[in-house]
Scaffold this motif. Sequence first.
Motif, PDB file in Angstrom:
ATOM      1  N   ILE A  23       0.831  -1.204   0.000  1.00 17.72           N
ATOM      2  CA  ILE A  23       0.000   0.000   0.000  1.00 17.72           C
ATOM      3  C   ILE A  23       0.864   1.253   0.000  1.00 17.72           C
ATOM      4  O   ILE A  23       0.624   2.197  -0.776  1.00 17.72           O
ATOM      5  N   LEU A  24       1.893   1.275   0.845  1.00 19.89           N
ATOM      6  CA  LEU A  24       2.749   2.450   0.922  1.00 19.89           C
ATOM      7  C   LEU A  24       3.575   2.627  -0.348  1.00 19.89           C
ATOM      8  O   LEU A  24       3.809   3.759  -0.805  1.00 19.89           O
ATOM      9  N   TRP A  74       7.690   5.665   6.858  1.00 21.26           N
ATOM     10  CA  TRP A  74       7.642   4.280   7.353  1.00 21.26           C
ATOM     11  C   TRP A  74       8.990   3.580   7.144  1.00 21.26           C
ATOM     12  O   TRP A  74       9.409   2.755   7.949  1.00 21.26           O
ATOM     13  N   VAL A  75       9.697   3.951   6.076  1.00 20.35           N
ATOM     14  CA  VAL A  75      11.026   3.394   5.843  1.00 20.35           C
ATOM     15  C   VAL A  75      11.976   3.842   6.952  1.00 20.35           C
ATOM     16  O   VAL A  75      12.753   3.044   7.490  1.00 20.35           O
ATOM     17  N   GLY A  76      11.931   5.133   7.282  1.00 18.83           N
ATOM     18  CA  GLY A  76      12.776   5.604   8.367  1.00 18.83           C
ATOM     19  C   GLY A  76      12.421   4.944   9.685  1.00 18.83           C
ATOM     20  O   GLY A  76      13.294   4.668  10.521  1.00 18.83           O
ATOM     21  N   THR A 279      10.477  -4.597   1.303  1.00 24.19           N
ATOM     22  CA  THR A 279       9.523  -3.491   1.179  1.00 24.19           C
ATOM     23  C   THR A 279      10.211  -2.139   1.372  1.00 24.19           C
ATOM     24  O   THR A 279       9.873  -1.157   0.705  1.00 24.19           O
ATOM     25  N   VAL A 280      11.181  -2.077   2.301  1.00 22.83           N
ATOM     26  CA  VAL A 280      11.921  -0.829   2.521  1.00 22.83           C
ATOM     27  C   VAL A 280      12.660  -0.421   1.251  1.00 22.83           C
ATOM     28  O   VAL A 280      12.557   0.709   0.768  1.00 22.83           O
ATOM     29  N   TYR A 281      13.430  -1.361   0.711  1.00 22.03           N
ATOM     30  CA  TYR A 281      14.187  -1.048  -0.502  1.00 22.03           C
ATOM     31  C   TYR A 281      13.259  -0.777  -1.678  1.00 22.03           C
ATOM     32  O   TYR A 281      13.564   0.032  -2.558  1.00 22.03           O
ATOM     33  N   LEU A 285      13.320   2.536  -3.873  1.00 15.49           N
ATOM     34  CA  LEU A 285      13.499   2.361  -5.311  1.00 15.49           C
ATOM     35  C   LEU A 285      12.309   2.925  -6.085  1.00 15.49           C
ATOM     36  O   LEU A 285      12.464   3.510  -7.157  1.00 15.49           O
ATOM     37  N   GLY A 286      11.115   2.762  -5.519  1.00 12.75           N
ATOM     38  CA  GLY A 286       9.936   3.321  -6.158  1.00 12.75           C
ATOM     39  C   GLY A 286      10.010   4.830  -6.242  1.00 12.75           C
ATOM     40  O   GLY A 286       9.651   5.434  -7.270  1.00 12.75           O
TER      41      GLY A 286
END
Length: 1004
Positions: A23-24, A74-76, A279-281, A285-286
Amino acid sequence: MKHVSNTGDRRPRLTLVIIFGIILLGAVLTYFISYGQNGVLAYTLNSTKPTKLWVVGNVLKYSMSLAADAGLIWVGAYFARRRVSMTTTIRFWMTAIISGALLVALQLALGKFNGPAAIYDQLLPVLRNAQPFITGAVLFTVLAPWLQKWLAKREWRLFGLVMLCLPLVFNRDIFILGNGGSTFGVVVLGCLGLVAGNPDVKIRWQALGLYLIGCLTIPAMGFGTTASALAILNSARFVGMLSPLTFLPAMVVVQFLIKWSLGLAAKSGTWPDRITQVTVYAIWLGALMSAGSTWRDLMAGYVEDLHRFFDQFSYLWLPLVVVTIGIVVLGVAVASLALARHTKLWQRIPEHLDVNFVVAWQRFAAQPKAAFRVLWRDYQRPIITACALFIAQWLGALAMNESWQTVENIYNPHLSVLGFTSLSLIANMLIGALILLLIHWILLALTDRYWLSLIITLALQSFIVIASRVKIFYRDEPIVPSDVAELNAGAQLLKMIPVALIVAVLVALVALIVLIIYVERHAKPTHQSFINRVAKLLIALVAGAGLFTMNHHYSYWRNLTDSANIVMANNNQLRFAQWNGPIMQFFSNLDVHAMAQPAGYSKAAIKRIVTKYQQEANVANQTRTNLAQKTTVIFNLSESFADPTRIPGVKISQDPMPHIRHLMKTNTSGSLMSFGYGGGTADMEYMSLTGLSTGNFDSTLNTPYTQLVPRLKKNPNVSNDFNYATAVHPYTGSFYNRPQVYQRFGFNKFVYLGSKYKIIDKHYLGSSPYLSDNTAYANAMRQVNARRGGQFMNLITIQNHMPFNGWYPNGVTAKTTGATLSARKQQIETYARGVHYTDEAAEAFRKQIDKLNKPVIWVFYGDHLPGIYPGITDNVLLHRTDYFVYANKYAREHGALDKQHGGVIGTNDLIALAFKQGNLKLNAYNALLTAVNEKLPAIWTKVSNSSTSSTTGIRFVKDDNMTELYPQLTASQKQLMHDYQLIQYDITAGKQYSVKDGMNQQVK
């Protein structure tokens, strides 16, 4: 029971992580694709005053930016919940590099980058700081331990909030945050994630109300700015990605997602690491793909096609694009992590390298030898391979030059070859080394022997370099794939190669075998896994397959060369090899297509042309009295014949060709523009026999005899106008695939050394290994006398073939000026003496045919200059040979014409001149050739090439020896050229409609 409980609890949380991650990721992609630079919905914001559509668009953009903020924050937060160390930084950097390489491969398969800099931007994202999301992420992971400590204190969080409010007040990007798109902006987003991921920090849910305030500021600021005569763009100042009105609601959402995904009880403090990493990467990348240059470059060439494809589903256009890009991003992220995890660096680095960035660099500076020792231990063989292949490619390119100055490079003469190759051709050298790497990988995958594979690869490169050097010495041209056909004449080729070189090659082969045996016995075994070997083989084969389509614009290798600004104009093979190395030059000639399709090619168009020139033939035949079938026409290709007195810096002691000069003054004659220098006999022969100009062909088609003729159903040529055709060549016949060519041309006989037809009157001059022109003419006369009626004969001499090694002890002498010409003085004198012998033999042959009681048309021409004039840069001079057309006494008495205008011609004009001199009746094809000869300047070479335009780069030479290009032709000349090219394309690359329509049929 506790272990089971944790496992059971892990599965739903793992599912939630996947769902939230997708979703993110979708939120990030949707925002940047919709409203980023060149976003597909950005047009809705182009307004001069607030409208309903403008308000809706800005609210939608604000909502999407909040969702994208949540994804990036959310990645951070992921880093806030795990221990960040140097390990994290190194692994993230590794994954970024691999991701960039995969994106490069993907884009080269679909399109091309805008120059080598764009490729470097992907492969070196941090050093070039061209990808702010990657650079910012790496910088964030380096600083995360300190940032996490600072942001754990409330005063630092408040200070940061105040700093982020200042740009809203002053309406300036005072901290160069680029609305979250710059390097520092990405670091700030990471810091927001650290705060949101800190379990001790609670952001009240009431902060969601800031979203409503942000929505209200949009119309308020819109109407306020326009009422104050300010730009309407100022209305978005409060709702950027780093505005508190945006990131505070996003942080609330992130905290809610974290709390939900981990479970209210937080039984396990660890996240499902591998899935979360992906998902983080993927989100980073997105953001990179959709906000950075990769997305814009990749989509630029396909947007219109996508619009047309989704035209009937216009409401699904954006979701489908987002889903497509999302799948690509996830695929690249998963592949990047999978590849990174299999590297030695990933596996050997501790899970938590408890050294911060500064301390790590201090240790490296204090003990560089130890650091490099570790690097050498882990990557010894890849380093050796990269260095060896690059050096081999670099030396190979240098070896293609004949001096240390680029004297062969007309565009940039007298540059330092070493400096030019080393500094200006780095991308060219890298691509050549990449081709060698593919060969090495194939051998390595098949044999699992590292040194064997590397040594054979280097030996193959050395063989191509040496073979090219030998050919350059004699013909100023490196080897091409069509030269492989010459191996059929291996014994004769060996006679042309110096004995010392043959001995050196044999010694080198023995030394190579001994080296391989020794190294393989003493080196450590490779021990590649089966999966590793299969992967290398597949990658090498798939990538190598593109080498066979390098000259097509859909090829990923062509995309790579275009991106590296490498001009695939191999119409000058020597310059191409000097700039790109012999291995790339060789492979660039594997992909051969005859010529670009001229505009308007169709069956109807060809029918129209055939009818048009048949009518012209009918008109011409009203005054032409003779038939080809009753005439003997001899095309006499005189090996390497060209007037040596024309060369500046060379003074010949006497006229070596007085008889031929007299024949040229009293008969149709002039200059013939050769396509070769020092070689290329078969190309001249092909044009003279077919009437087709190689100047119309693609520059990758170097030798039609070997590359084109064998694959055509029909090969129309001048012999079709006669009832009998013969070829005579007092030498080995296997060069240039001649036996098969003459058979496909419909010749009745080919007389050569070793054929079933004996060569008579063998006569050698001095110590020359070649049979003299007297021998050639003796065999020609025997064939002329063997038939009562007419016939066509293709007579090819061999006397003046290189290497001109002082065979004739006495005769013409020469004086030379300049060091380069003086170094070839003996060769020049040998050649001039050979021309004198040719002159005497030609005069004797003329007297013989004048005694015959049947018409003979003798077309004499030189195929190219000898390759003995180094340093001469006048290209027209180096490719200008001599010709004449002579009608014997009987022919002149029975309707043959006297001297006609000759001038500067192409070899393709010889058929028209022969038929004009003999006053022979024409078919439609010969009428077209006659029009080309009379109305067009001589068609010569190409200066540039195009796979889509048949006229691009064609060069013509006028009677004053000046050159011109296609745009300089008149309208009527362009129409004639178009007719000619349509017929040539139809015969060599099309459906051969003209052959079926009888354009080449005999005139009875």
